[in-house]
Enzyme design. Structure first.
Site, PDB file in Angstrom:
ATOM      1  N   HIS A 229     -73.569 -73.704-110.677  1.00 28.21           N
ATOM      2  CA  HIS A 229     -72.658 -72.895-109.858  1.00 28.21           C
ATOM      3  C   HIS A 229     -71.229 -73.297-110.220  1.00 28.21           C
ATOM      4  O   HIS A 229     -70.719 -74.308-109.742  1.00 28.21           O
ATOM      5  CB  HIS A 229     -72.947 -73.152-108.375  1.00 28.21           C
ATOM      6  CG  HIS A 229     -72.060 -72.402-107.425  1.00 28.21           C
ATOM      7  ND1 HIS A 229     -72.542 -71.444-106.562  1.00 28.21           N
ATOM      8  CD2 HIS A 229     -70.729 -72.459-107.190  1.00 28.21           C
ATOM      9  CE1 HIS A 229     -71.544 -70.965-105.832  1.00 28.21           C
ATOM     10  NE2 HIS A 229     -70.427 -71.577-106.198  1.00 28.21           N
TER      11      HIS A 229
ATOM     12  N   CYS B 200     -63.150 -71.952-102.434  1.00 26.94           N
ATOM     13  CA  CYS B 200     -63.500 -72.965-101.444  1.00 26.94           C
ATOM     14  C   CYS B 200     -62.380 -73.037-100.417  1.00 26.94           C
ATOM     15  O   CYS B 200     -61.215 -73.160-100.795  1.00 26.94           O
ATOM     16  CB  CYS B 200     -63.687 -74.327-102.120  1.00 26.94           C
ATOM     17  SG  CYS B 200     -64.033 -75.679-100.965  1.00 26.94           S
TER      18      CYS B 200
END
Length: 309
Positions: free
Chosen positions: A211, A244
């Protein structure tokens, strides 16, 4: 060609969860459903669609149950939800008939884990050990995700042994897939190759998933390095959506359409329709009202036949 390179890979689309959660403007439920349905038509067998976090923490995903109830994808598409803790798992299991897999997670970095879920790594892992067992007892597939596997913006490089020790603990608890997240885009191709060579050796019988984020423009190069090391499972987000929340500036995942384009041009099969993914990204661009940054969305696919789909 690398002797380890797979000739076929599996890609989980994570845009509906990892991508949408970072959008500042609320996306209407109707639009989420429409975009997920478009992804389902592109040939994905695995889509991450929701997260059972507190709505006040990520308001964008507060309509998770409505989305799960209303999406209409082919029967062979496996739907995944993410849970942050046992309370989130309790809420997810109330509607367990609406999905097929659950992911649990932890950060390899103490500082990032504390900022992300306000727990130490040991506290999170103690809860994860219990959750993995509960998920398996429900007959659901359990994936584990280790964030900041390749580096932390607060702590720098994370020791490989530390990451793989956490992964091995997940495997011993019963996780059948372990994803390694480059959460803030700190990996490089040389280290990515070394990392996945070690992970695949350390975790036999476990699906090892890459990922990567494209925060510093190295996402596809890192995916290529993982592929050359033998990794055949990847996660990505259409339109390069995502990032994020901790810290600011950690931009999106590698674009699914760019990843698929690269694999197809290399002769690596994905089972996916690149034009359909690009069309879904165009729809997302329209819904969000801004230009998305994936290269394939801008340039289109390479215009010659490919047998790699």
């Amino acid at each position: 060609m690398s002797t380890h390179r797979p000739d076929r890979v599996h890609i989980r689309e994570v845009g509906p969860r990892d991508g949408f959660q970072n959008e500042p403007e609320r996306i209407a439920t109707d639009n989420k459903v429409r975009l997920i349905n478009a992804l389902g038509r592109a040939g994905f067998k695995r889509i991450e669609v929701a997260s059972f976090v507190r709505p006040d923490v990520i308001p964008q995903l507060a309509d998770r149950v409505q989305v799960l109830e209303r999406i209409d994808v082919p029967d062979d598409v496996s739907l995944m939800v993410l849970v942050p803790n046992s309370r989130g798992l309790d809420n997810a299991l109330k509607v367990r008939h609406l999905f097929h897999e659950i992911a649990v997670f932890v950060s390899a970095s103490e500082t990032h884990n504390k900022k992300n879920v306000n727990r130490t790594v040991d506290e999170t892992m103690a809860d994860n050990d219990v959750m993995v067992g509960r998920i398996r007892a429900e007959g659901l597939r359990c994936a584990a995700v280790i964030a900041t596997s390749f580096g932390c913006p607060y702590e720098g490089r994370i020791e490989l042994k530390r990451v793989l020790d956490i992964a091995e603990r997940f495997a011993e608890a019963g996780a059948t897939e372990i994803g390694f997240g480059d959460t803030t885009g700190m990996a490089n191709p040389a280290y990515a190759g070394e990392f996945f060579t070690a992970a695949l050796e350390r975790l036999p019988g476990v699906e090892v998933t890459a990922h990567f984020h494209n925060t510093r423009g190295q996402g596809l190069a890192n995916a290529f390095a993982a592929l050359e090391a033998g990794c055949s499972s990847f996660e990505s987000s259409f339109g390069e959506l995502g990032g994020c929340p901790v810290p600011a500036g950690s931009t999106g995942n590698i674009a699914t359409e760019d990843l698929v384009s690269m694999f197809h041009e290399m002769g690596v099969a994905t089972g996916l329709s690149l034009p359909a993914i690009i069309e879904a990204a165009r729809e997302a661009q329209s819904v969000l009202g801004r230009t998305l940054t994936s290269h394939s969305l801008i340039a289109g696919p390479v215009n010659w036949p490919s047998s790699a789909a």
